[in-house]
Design an enzyme around this catalytic site. Sequence first.
Site, PDB file in Angstrom:
ATOM      1  CB  ALA A   1      60.581  23.126 -11.826  1.00  0.00           C
TER       2      ALA A   1
ATOM      3  CG  ASN B   1      -2.719  -3.566  12.616  1.00  0.00           C
ATOM      4  OD1 ASN B   1      -2.123  -4.557  12.193  1.00  0.00           O
ATOM      5  ND2 ASN B   1      -3.443  -2.777  11.848  1.00  0.00           N
TER       6      ASN B   1
ATOM      7  CG  LEU C   1      -1.823  -1.205   1.401  1.00  0.00           C
ATOM      8  CD1 LEU C   1      -2.835  -0.944   2.516  1.00  0.00           C
ATOM      9  CD2 LEU C   1      -2.543  -1.558   0.109  1.00  0.00           C
TER      10      LEU C   1
ATOM     11  NE  ARG D   1       0.765  12.334   9.898  1.00  0.00           N
ATOM     12  CZ  ARG D   1       0.599  11.214  10.605  1.00  0.00           C
ATOM     13  NH1 ARG D   1       0.900  11.197  11.889  1.00  0.00           N
ATOM     14  NH2 ARG D   1       0.146  10.115  10.020  1.00  0.00           N
TER      15      ARG D   1
ATOM     16  N   GLY E   1      -3.395   1.087  15.806  1.00  0.00           N
ATOM     17  CA  GLY E   1      -4.576   0.287  16.101  1.00  0.00           C
ATOM     18  C   GLY E   1      -4.233  -0.728  17.186  1.00  0.00           C
TER      19      GLY E   1
ATOM     20  N   GLY F   1      -9.260   4.624   2.378  1.00  0.00           N
ATOM     21  CA  GLY F   1      -8.875   3.738   3.469  1.00  0.00           C
ATOM     22  C   GLY F   1      -8.104   2.520   3.005  1.00  0.00           C
TER      23      GLY F   1
ATOM     24  CG  ASP G   1       3.878   4.203   5.642  1.00  0.00           C
ATOM     25  OD1 ASP G   1       3.612   2.994   5.777  1.00  0.00           O
ATOM     26  OD2 ASP G   1       3.150   5.107   6.095  1.00  0.00           O
TER      27      ASP G   1
ATOM     28  CD  GLN H   1      -6.896   3.699  -2.177  1.00  0.00           C
ATOM     29  OE1 GLN H   1      -5.739   3.995  -1.887  1.00  0.00           O
ATOM     30  NE2 GLN H   1      -7.816   3.481  -1.268  1.00  0.00           N
TER      31      GLN H   1
ATOM     32  CB  ALA I   1      -2.758   4.906  -2.550  1.00  0.00           C
TER      33      ALA I   1
HETATM   34  C1  UD1 Z   1      -2.557   1.924   9.923  1.00  0.00           C
HETATM   35  C2  UD1 Z   1      -3.509   0.931  10.581  1.00  0.00           C
HETATM   36  C3  UD1 Z   1      -3.218   0.853  12.082  1.00  0.00           C
HETATM   37  C4  UD1 Z   1      -1.773   0.457  12.280  1.00  0.00           C
HETATM   38  C5  UD1 Z   1      -0.831   1.413  11.533  1.00  0.00           C
HETATM   39  C6  UD1 Z   1       0.578   0.854  11.557  1.00  0.00           C
HETATM   40  C7  UD1 Z   1      -5.622   0.956   9.345  1.00  0.00           C
HETATM   41  C8  UD1 Z   1      -7.014   1.472   9.302  1.00  0.00           C
HETATM   42  N1  UD1 Z   1      -4.881   1.361  10.382  1.00  0.00           N
HETATM   43  O1  UD1 Z   1      -2.820   3.223  10.460  1.00  0.00           O
HETATM   44  O2  UD1 Z   1      -4.060  -0.126  12.709  1.00  0.00           O
HETATM   45  O3  UD1 Z   1      -1.476   0.459  13.672  1.00  0.00           O
HETATM   46  O4  UD1 Z   1      -1.216   1.518  10.149  1.00  0.00           O
HETATM   47  O5  UD1 Z   1       1.498   1.720  10.916  1.00  0.00           O
HETATM   48  O6  UD1 Z   1      -5.249   0.196   8.477  1.00  0.00           O
HETATM   49  N2  UD1 Z   1      -3.043   3.817   2.219  1.00  0.00           N
HETATM   50  C9  UD1 Z   1      -3.507   3.641   0.920  1.00  0.00           C
HETATM   51  N3  UD1 Z   1      -4.766   4.049   0.621  1.00  0.00           N
HETATM   52  C10 UD1 Z   1      -5.606   4.596   1.531  1.00  0.00           C
HETATM   53  C11 UD1 Z   1      -5.126   4.773   2.852  1.00  0.00           C
HETATM   54  C12 UD1 Z   1      -3.837   4.371   3.164  1.00  0.00           C
HETATM   55  O7  UD1 Z   1      -2.786   3.154   0.048  1.00  0.00           O
HETATM   56  O8  UD1 Z   1      -6.735   4.921   1.162  1.00  0.00           O
HETATM   57  C13 UD1 Z   1      -1.673   3.379   2.531  1.00  0.00           C
HETATM   58  C14 UD1 Z   1      -0.764   4.513   2.979  1.00  0.00           C
HETATM   59  O9  UD1 Z   1      -0.079   5.070   1.870  1.00  0.00           O
HETATM   60  C15 UD1 Z   1       0.188   3.794   3.931  1.00  0.00           C
HETATM   61  C16 UD1 Z   1      -0.664   2.680   4.515  1.00  0.00           C
HETATM   62  O10 UD1 Z   1      -1.732   2.483   3.619  1.00  0.00           O
HETATM   63  O11 UD1 Z   1       1.267   3.221   3.245  1.00  0.00           O
HETATM   64  C17 UD1 Z   1      -1.170   2.984   5.921  1.00  0.00           C
HETATM   65  O12 UD1 Z   1      -2.007   4.123   5.893  1.00  0.00           O
HETATM   66  P1  UD1 Z   1      -1.940   5.222   7.029  1.00  0.00           P
HETATM   67  O13 UD1 Z   1      -2.942   6.266   6.699  1.00  0.00           O
HETATM   68  O14 UD1 Z   1      -0.546   5.635   7.257  1.00  0.00           O
HETATM   69  O15 UD1 Z   1      -2.506   4.364   8.270  1.00  0.00           O
HETATM   70  P2  UD1 Z   1      -2.259   4.613   9.811  1.00  0.00           P
HETATM   71  O16 UD1 Z   1      -3.163   5.674  10.302  1.00  0.00           O
HETATM   72  O17 UD1 Z   1      -0.817   4.743  10.053  1.00  0.00           O
HETATM   73 CA    CA Z   2       1.171   5.068   8.695  1.00  0.00          CA
END
Ligand code: UD1
Ligand code: CA
Length: 457
Positions: A422, A168, A9, A16, A138, A79, A103, A74, A11
């Site tokens: 030189a 998580n 993932l 920040r 989470g 989410g 990440d 996406q 996207a």
């Molecule tokens: C997420 C988890 C959380 C966990 C944490 C660990 C969920 C709902 N929460 O939270 O339980 O403790 O990671 O680091 O899964 N992304 C997409 N598309 C989206 C949203 C996110 O590709 O629509 C990708 C982001 O680019 C990233 C990853 O998913 O690589 C995680 O998304 P992020 O928004 O950072 O989730 P957290 O709030 O950190």
């Molecule tokens: Ca994250």
Amino acid sequence: MSTTDIVILAAGRGTRMRSSKAKVLHSLAGRPLIEHVLASALPLCSGHCVVVTGHGAEQLEQALAARPLRFVRQSQQRGTADAVAAALPALHPSGVVLVLYGDVPLIERATLQQLLAAVTTTQMALLTVQLAEPSGYGRIVRATSGAVAAIVEERDASAEQRAINEVNTGVLALRTEQLQQLLPQIGCDNAQGEYYLTDLIELAVANGIAVATVAAADPSEVAGVNDRAQLAALERHYQRRQADALLAAGATLADPARFDLRGTLAVGEDVFIDANVLFEGDNRLGNNVTIGANCHLINATVGDNAIIKSHTIIEQSEVGPGSVVGPFARLRPGTVLAGECKIGNFVETKKAQLGHGSKINHLSYVGDATLGRAVNVGAGTITCNYDGVNKHQTVIGDGAFIGSNSALVAPVTIGAGATVGAGSTIAKDVAAEQLALTRAKQLTVPGWKKPTKTEPQ
Ligand code: UD1
Ligand code: CA
């Protein structure tokens, strides 16, 4: 064995980071975050590795074009569950899928292997970690039996749930059929109005699928990069880990906290590396090598007993055994010092081969040149290798002596044992053992007197 597909993932916007660059392309130890994930994960992939892109999609697809990846877009970041749903059509329907975050760079292959090993037709596997400070993650909610019951996002958690230290990591593995079955059941009734992949856990349990957990031993293995402070902290952690590995391998680091390796470094016995040395690319140091403070080595090979003095830059070059280079020397790509050579301060070399024992001790430029053994190049010598259009070679035979402040206009050959006086500009070949010089005769003006100061009118 069923096919293993991987979904990464990537996207999210990475707000920040305050950057125009896609977050997963920011560098950790000289490599994009997502490249670290790929290095751990790709060897486990027997099917497709799918990267879900959104923000900065084109940039990401371009940067990773050479990798064996499939990209799915996406269109809206609704989410993590929605992101995985976008990847679903690209997966093998009867395979196993490993979900990773772009990440979370320091995830290790052994951990992922453990996770994959725990997947069965009736069980999925989730990577969790114990954190003293769990905020932002989470929380893993377990039933009294100890079995995993659900993941609750912090924003949706009760005070009691927020006190849970097991969190998580986001990394999970399951059968693709299970994903197909459960994903459509995920809703967005939560604090952020997003489709949370974490809801999969509660749904799995409700559908009779057990959730096995694998615990990451080291929290930094599963630490996510959300801002530049976290990136900097993870970089330091990674560098410290590399420094510790070098110490364990028998190298001395004057200060392990002031050491940077962005690539690889192989060391022999009793290597000493002073403070603030930066290595990039692939480097090799032989036995008893000393690297002085503030040096920068890029794809360098340094032989046994060589000494690199402070503030020296060595790029794509080989320093033979027993050579001494620096301080303040710059070896540019294609420099090869045979052995027992000396390169002193403010000397720049490029595509230059030096035979055994040859010396360029001060303030010189030697480029596109081949020097034999025991050549002595005096201070301020320049190989004039460029005529404004083409580059030309300078060849200097064994034992030749080039006097200070000489210009060698290439193409030119100085024979073995020859001497250049030189201050000469040498544009024609010099035969072996001959003395060549192009110097105006010195003259003394008889009766000359120093001028005396005159009063202004
Ligand atoms: C997420 C988890 C959380 C966990 C944490 C660990 C969920 C709902 N929460 O939270 O339980 O403790 O990671 O680091 O899964 N992304 C997409 N598309 C989206 C949203 C996110 O590709 O629509 C990708 C982001 O680019 C990233 C990853 O998913 O690589 C995680 O998304 P992020 O928004 O950072 O989730 P957290 O709030 O950190
Ligand atoms: Ca994250």
